[in-house]
Design a protein around this motif. Structure first.
Motif, PDB file in Angstrom:
ATOM      1  N   PRO A 223       0.743  -1.158  -0.175  1.00  0.00           N
ATOM      2  CA  PRO A 223       0.224  -0.101  -0.123  1.00  0.00           C
ATOM      3  C   PRO A 223       0.904   1.214  -0.158  1.00  0.00           C
ATOM      4  O   PRO A 223       0.368   2.272  -0.309  1.00  0.00           O
ATOM      5  CB  PRO A 223      -0.868  -0.064   1.358  1.00  0.00           C
ATOM      6  CG  PRO A 223       0.176  -1.019   2.179  1.00  0.00           C
ATOM      7  CD  PRO A 223       0.513  -2.061   1.251  1.00  0.00           C
ATOM      8  N   ASN A 224       2.182   1.322   0.435  1.00  0.00           N
ATOM      9  CA  ASN A 224       2.856   2.394   0.428  1.00  0.00           C
ATOM     10  C   ASN A 224       3.776   2.456  -0.420  1.00  0.00           C
ATOM     11  O   ASN A 224       4.872   3.502  -0.382  1.00  0.00           O
ATOM     12  CB  ASN A 224       3.611   2.524   2.038  1.00  0.00           C
ATOM     13  CG  ASN A 224       2.535   2.681   3.149  1.00  0.00           C
ATOM     14  OD1 ASN A 224       1.481   3.285   2.952  1.00  0.00           O
ATOM     15  ND2 ASN A 224       2.728   2.100   4.053  1.00  0.00           N
ATOM     16  N   GLN A 225       3.905   1.758  -1.569  1.00  0.00           N
ATOM     17  CA  GLN A 225       5.048   1.777  -2.648  1.00  0.00           C
ATOM     18  C   GLN A 225       4.900   3.045  -3.371  1.00  0.00           C
ATOM     19  O   GLN A 225       3.541   3.293  -4.116  1.00  0.00           O
ATOM     20  CB  GLN A 225       4.897   0.376  -3.494  1.00  0.00           C
ATOM     21  CG  GLN A 225       5.870   0.341  -4.657  1.00  0.00           C
ATOM     22  CD  GLN A 225       7.184   0.232  -4.026  1.00  0.00           C
ATOM     23  OE1 GLN A 225       7.430  -0.467  -3.011  1.00  0.00           O
ATOM     24  NE2 GLN A 225       8.092   0.874  -4.487  1.00  0.00           N
ATOM     25  N   SER A 226       5.726   3.763  -3.270  1.00  0.00           N
ATOM     26  CA  SER A 226       5.914   5.140  -4.155  1.00  0.00           C
ATOM     27  C   SER A 226       6.734   4.893  -5.492  1.00  0.00           C
ATOM     28  O   SER A 226       6.261   5.295  -6.745  1.00  0.00           O
ATOM     29  CB  SER A 226       6.014   6.322  -3.398  1.00  0.00           C
ATOM     30  OG  SER A 226       7.505   6.171  -2.853  1.00  0.00           O
ATOM     31  N   ASP A 227       7.924   4.391  -5.434  1.00  0.00           N
ATOM     32  CA  ASP A 227       8.821   4.262  -6.250  1.00  0.00           C
ATOM     33  C   ASP A 227       8.291   3.223  -7.439  1.00  0.00           C
ATOM     34  O   ASP A 227       7.552   2.124  -7.284  1.00  0.00           O
ATOM     35  CB  ASP A 227      10.156   3.762  -6.088  1.00  0.00           C
ATOM     36  CG  ASP A 227      10.706   4.716  -5.423  1.00  0.00           C
ATOM     37  OD1 ASP A 227      10.508   6.093  -5.234  1.00  0.00           O
ATOM     38  OD2 ASP A 227      11.930   4.530  -4.803  1.00  0.00           O
ATOM     39  N   ASP A 228       8.657   3.599  -8.827  1.00  0.00           N
ATOM     40  CA  ASP A 228       8.189   2.589  -9.884  1.00  0.00           C
ATOM     41  C   ASP A 228       9.340   1.692  -9.832  1.00  0.00           C
ATOM     42  O   ASP A 228      10.457   1.963 -10.083  1.00  0.00           O
ATOM     43  CB  ASP A 228       8.108   3.270 -11.010  1.00  0.00           C
ATOM     44  CG  ASP A 228       6.803   3.955 -11.381  1.00  0.00           C
ATOM     45  OD1 ASP A 228       5.843   3.368 -11.138  1.00  0.00           O
ATOM     46  OD2 ASP A 228       6.792   4.679 -11.999  1.00  0.00           O
ATOM     47  N   ILE A 229       9.009   0.415  -9.393  1.00  0.00           N
ATOM     48  CA  ILE A 229      10.104  -0.609  -9.243  1.00  0.00           C
ATOM     49  C   ILE A 229      10.296  -1.617 -10.434  1.00  0.00           C
ATOM     50  O   ILE A 229       9.125  -1.595 -11.316  1.00  0.00           O
ATOM     51  CB  ILE A 229       9.963  -1.479  -7.936  1.00  0.00           C
ATOM     52  CG1 ILE A 229       8.483  -2.114  -7.842  1.00  0.00           C
ATOM     53  CG2 ILE A 229      10.310  -0.602  -6.794  1.00  0.00           C
ATOM     54  CD1 ILE A 229       8.350  -2.972  -6.597  1.00  0.00           C
ATOM     55  N   SER A 230      11.098  -2.260 -10.505  1.00  0.00           N
ATOM     56  CA  SER A 230      11.301  -3.330 -11.698  1.00  0.00           C
ATOM     57  C   SER A 230      10.048  -4.229 -11.713  1.00  0.00           C
ATOM     58  O   SER A 230       9.594  -4.733 -10.572  1.00  0.00           O
ATOM     59  CB  SER A 230      12.452  -3.936 -11.875  1.00  0.00           C
ATOM     60  OG  SER A 230      13.681  -3.136 -11.791  1.00  0.00           O
ATOM     61  N   HIS A 231       9.698  -4.559 -12.940  1.00  0.00           N
ATOM     62  CA  HIS A 231       8.167  -5.264 -12.849  1.00  0.00           C
ATOM     63  C   HIS A 231       8.413  -6.696 -13.022  1.00  0.00           C
ATOM     64  O   HIS A 231       7.237  -7.091 -13.081  1.00  0.00           O
ATOM     65  CB  HIS A 231       7.401  -4.647 -14.081  1.00  0.00           C
ATOM     66  CG  HIS A 231       6.901  -3.349 -14.195  1.00  0.00           C
ATOM     67  ND1 HIS A 231       5.443  -3.293 -13.886  1.00  0.00           N
ATOM     68  CD2 HIS A 231       7.431  -2.172 -13.640  1.00  0.00           C
ATOM     69  CE1 HIS A 231       5.334  -1.881 -13.652  1.00  0.00           C
ATOM     70  NE2 HIS A 231       6.512  -1.212 -13.497  1.00  0.00           N
ATOM     71  N   LEU A 232       9.607  -7.292 -12.982  1.00  0.00           N
ATOM     72  CA  LEU A 232       9.660  -8.709 -13.343  1.00  0.00           C
ATOM     73  C   LEU A 232      10.711  -9.522 -12.988  1.00  0.00           C
ATOM     74  O   LEU A 232      11.915  -9.161 -13.124  1.00  0.00           O
ATOM     75  CB  LEU A 232       9.564  -8.832 -15.227  1.00  0.00           C
ATOM     76  CG  LEU A 232       9.671 -10.166 -15.550  1.00  0.00           C
ATOM     77  CD1 LEU A 232       8.443 -11.064 -15.268  1.00  0.00           C
ATOM     78  CD2 LEU A 232       9.911 -10.091 -17.008  1.00  0.00           C
ATOM     79  N   ALA A 233      10.616 -10.596 -12.347  1.00  0.00           N
ATOM     80  CA  ALA A 233      11.692 -11.527 -12.138  1.00  0.00           C
ATOM     81  C   ALA A 233      11.277 -12.797 -12.106  1.00  0.00           C
ATOM     82  O   ALA A 233      10.147 -13.222 -12.030  1.00  0.00           O
ATOM     83  CB  ALA A 233      12.288 -11.338 -10.624  1.00  0.00           C
TER      84      ALA A 233
ATOM     85  N   ILE B  13      16.195  -8.297 -17.560  1.00  0.00           N
ATOM     86  CA  ILE B  13      15.399  -8.865 -16.196  1.00  0.00           C
ATOM     87  C   ILE B  13      16.223  -9.647 -15.415  1.00  0.00           C
ATOM     88  O   ILE B  13      17.080 -10.485 -16.004  1.00  0.00           O
ATOM     89  CB  ILE B  13      13.962  -9.271 -16.990  1.00  0.00           C
ATOM     90  CG1 ILE B  13      14.527 -10.572 -17.871  1.00  0.00           C
ATOM     91  CG2 ILE B  13      13.234  -8.482 -17.634  1.00  0.00           C
ATOM     92  CD1 ILE B  13      13.164 -11.311 -18.341  1.00  0.00           C
ATOM     93  N   LYS B  14      15.816  -9.722 -14.116  1.00  0.00           N
ATOM     94  CA  LYS B  14      16.471 -10.708 -13.236  1.00  0.00           C
ATOM     95  C   LYS B  14      15.859 -12.099 -13.299  1.00  0.00           C
ATOM     96  O   LYS B  14      14.761 -12.186 -13.363  1.00  0.00           O
ATOM     97  CB  LYS B  14      16.408 -10.051 -11.766  1.00  0.00           C
ATOM     98  CG  LYS B  14      17.245  -8.979 -11.798  1.00  0.00           C
ATOM     99  CD  LYS B  14      18.501  -9.063 -11.444  1.00  0.00           C
ATOM    100  CE  LYS B  14      19.426  -7.666 -10.811  1.00  0.00           C
ATOM    101  NZ  LYS B  14      20.642  -7.923 -10.860  1.00  0.00           N
ATOM    102  N   ALA B  15      16.865 -13.033 -13.134  1.00  0.00           N
ATOM    103  CA  ALA B  15      16.263 -14.521 -13.303  1.00  0.00           C
ATOM    104  C   ALA B  15      17.381 -15.239 -12.452  1.00  0.00           C
ATOM    105  O   ALA B  15      18.508 -15.074 -12.493  1.00  0.00           O
ATOM    106  CB  ALA B  15      16.117 -14.953 -14.758  1.00  0.00           C
ATOM    107  N   THR B  16      16.965 -16.649 -11.966  1.00  0.00           N
ATOM    108  CA  THR B  16      17.617 -17.330 -11.245  1.00  0.00           C
ATOM    109  C   THR B  16      17.110 -18.768 -11.785  1.00  0.00           C
ATOM    110  O   THR B  16      16.107 -18.961 -12.400  1.00  0.00           O
ATOM    111  CB  THR B  16      17.541 -17.385  -9.703  1.00  0.00           C
ATOM    112  OG1 THR B  16      18.676 -17.943  -9.039  1.00  0.00           O
ATOM    113  CG2 THR B  16      16.208 -17.543  -9.610  1.00  0.00           C
ATOM    114  N   GLY B  17      17.783 -19.736 -11.337  1.00  0.00           N
ATOM    115  CA  GLY B  17      17.881 -21.129 -11.609  1.00  0.00           C
ATOM    116  C   GLY B  17      18.344 -21.456 -12.927  1.00  0.00           C
ATOM    117  O   GLY B  17      18.962 -20.536 -13.835  1.00  0.00           O
ATOM    118  N   GLY B  18      18.610 -22.821 -13.285  1.00  0.00           N
ATOM    119  CA  GLY B  18      19.269 -23.248 -14.496  1.00  0.00           C
ATOM    120  C   GLY B  18      18.788 -22.868 -15.812  1.00  0.00           C
ATOM    121  O   GLY B  18      19.511 -22.438 -16.771  1.00  0.00           O
ATOM    122  N   GLY B  19      17.629 -22.509 -15.439  1.00  0.00           N
ATOM    123  CA  GLY B  19      17.012 -21.834 -16.995  1.00  0.00           C
ATOM    124  C   GLY B  19      17.413 -20.510 -17.564  1.00  0.00           C
ATOM    125  O   GLY B  19      17.539 -20.140 -18.525  1.00  0.00           O
TER     126      GLY B  19
END
Length: 474
Positions: free
Chosen positions: A68-78, A172-178
């Protein structure tokens, strides 16, 4: 847990309002109290979890998290791209609805903000959404990302729709073998680069985030009863994290960024799905799990009573219903695979793997003197019978001294860690302390439906026994 403060009235928890109100949260609801300031430690967009709460009812799987208090536009995807499943997290404003620019301007004018600076923009809030795909169907995941323009900042981003070309440096940020296996595919289909994050780091960061910042996240599940657990973050560490994906990793967590992988097993969710697919011809993990709810493992598993003529082995405290050998009954019967019901096979397989993981988890907890074991990963799927089986294994082998606990976002730990890695500041900058002060856990919630055949009391439940006991006596 810190006691309530005078700030308790400053936010209405999502669990305390009805569903209609949840859908109609206004800018007034999202905005901070007059005089409330949001401190930023750098020019980098910040994730603000103060007042964060799970949206939806207690039984909903993978529920949305309201910020509810998020003001910054943060990255949309991981993403966490595993061997079996892709786990995706994305951020949106206003439940994924496009923000009305005229509405934005009115809020902006009312707030006296006219310079267009992102850091002066009024708080509008947002949500974290959780989605999964089968890794074998990665193109469905790519289509989903493209349809919502998540790789471009999302449909509600000021850059969408836009004639401006997408930056060639978009990541975009990603983890895992893929993240390694499919990096070229993401570049080809979406024009973005995958920035790879360490899998274990992400798992631990995601678990710590949930345990510190999200109330009604952790719970126990025993004999069909779900009870949410009050987590005192001052007494959170150390704990054991058992992540059950295709395989199993067992991690001792000593603090933020402080952990070691102490054990694991190759018998995990991939084993259940793989063997289950071969033996039952099911086409998906969920279909196999659904099948187990109608099963009876006594037609397949060799029980203590089968060996002792229906009697208990009371000398060492084993009831007649104890599993002496998973799938053991099939070796003494003149039957073929098609003579067994797929639902019985699925249940026997589920019990075998769940008990095994529960026992290995407890033995590792015993090594380090840990009483709390958190289970995550998409093997569990919020399935009551699976959780009961794991819980009973831990309870049985520890004689009630250790406790199995589960997480509502169990399968998204790695993806959450990757999502948070955009800012590299750790939990200290996420203002978790505000959440802890404002939101005591309150009375535990008990509920949840039991899936599958009833287990009865603890003495009558089937449990697992070291097969060597019976190998020597037969």
């Amino acid at each position: 847990m810190a006691s309530p403060t005078t700030e308790d009235h400053s936010h209405i928890g999502i669990d305390d309002i009805n569903e209609e109100t949840q859908r109609e949260i206004s800018e007034k609801d999202m905005a901070p109290l007059p005089g409330t300031s949001i401190h930023r430690s750098s020019s980098r967009p910040q994730l603000d979890v103060s007042g964060a709460a799970i949206q939806g009812n207690f039984e909903e799987k993978d529920p949305t998290i309201l910020l509810p208090n998020q003001s910054d536009d943060i990255s949309h995807l991981a993403l966490d791209i595993g061997g079996s499943l892709i786990k995706l997290i994305y951020f949106s404003r206003h439940a994924d609805r496009q923000v009305d620019d005229r509405r934005k301007r009115k809020v902006k004018e009312r707030s006296g903000v006219s310079n267009g600076n992102r850091r002066s923009f009024p708080i509008l809030g947002g949500r974290l959404h959780f989605v999964k795909f089968e890794t074998s169907k990665i193109n469905e995941c790519l289509d989903f990302i493209h349809s919502k323009q998540l790789h471009c900042g999302g449909i509600d981003s000021p850059r969408w729709p836009s004639d401006a070309p997408q930056s060639e440096n978009a990541v975009i940020k990603a983890t895992g073998g893929g993240a390694y296996k499919f990096a070229d595919l993401f570049k080809e289909r979406l024009g973005v680069s995958i920035e790879k994050e360490d899998e274990m780091n992400c798992l631990v960061a995601g678990a710590n985030f949930l345990l510190k910042a999200i109330r009604h996240e952790a719970f126990t599940h025993m004999e069909g009863h779900k009870e949410f657990v009050q987590i005192d973050q001052n007494d959170l560490f150390p704990y054991l994290l058992v992540n059950i994906g295709s395989g199993v990793s067992i991690i001792k967590v000593d603090g933020d960024g402080k952990f070691q992988r102490v054990s694991g097993t190759n018998v995990g969710g991939g084993t259940y799905w793989g063997l289950g697919r071969l033996l039952t011809k099911c086409n998906s993990f969920d279909e196999l799990l659904e099948l187990s709810q109608r099963g009876d493992n006594r037609t397949i598993d060799m029980l203590v009573g089968d060996i002792y003529g229906g009697m208990d082995y009371s000398k060492i405290g084993l009831s007649a219903s104890t599993i002496a050998s998973s799938f053991g009954k099939t070796i003494s019967e003149n039957k073929e695979l098609e003579d067994y019901k797929p639902e019985d096979i699925s249940l026997s397989l589920l019990r075998m793997i769940s008990y095994n993981i529960g026992q290995i988890a407890y033995l590792n907890a015993l090594r380090f003197g840990l009483k709390r074991i958190f289970f995550g990963g998409f093997f569990i799927r919020g399935h009551a019978y699976t959780m009961d089986t794991i819980s009973f294994a831990v309870h049985f082998w520890s004689k009630g001294e250790a406790q199995a606990m589960f997480l509502r976002h169990e399968g998204f730990l790695g993806a959450l860690g990757a999502f948070m890695s955009y800012e590299k500041h750790g939990l200290d900058d996420l203002m978790v302390h505000q959440l802890v002060e404002r939101f005591p856990m309150g009375a535990p919630y008990i509920g949840g439906n039991v899936h599958g055949p009833p287990l009865g009391d603890l003495n009558e439940k089937a449990n697992i026994v070291d097969g060597e006991i019976f190998a020597k006596g037969n």
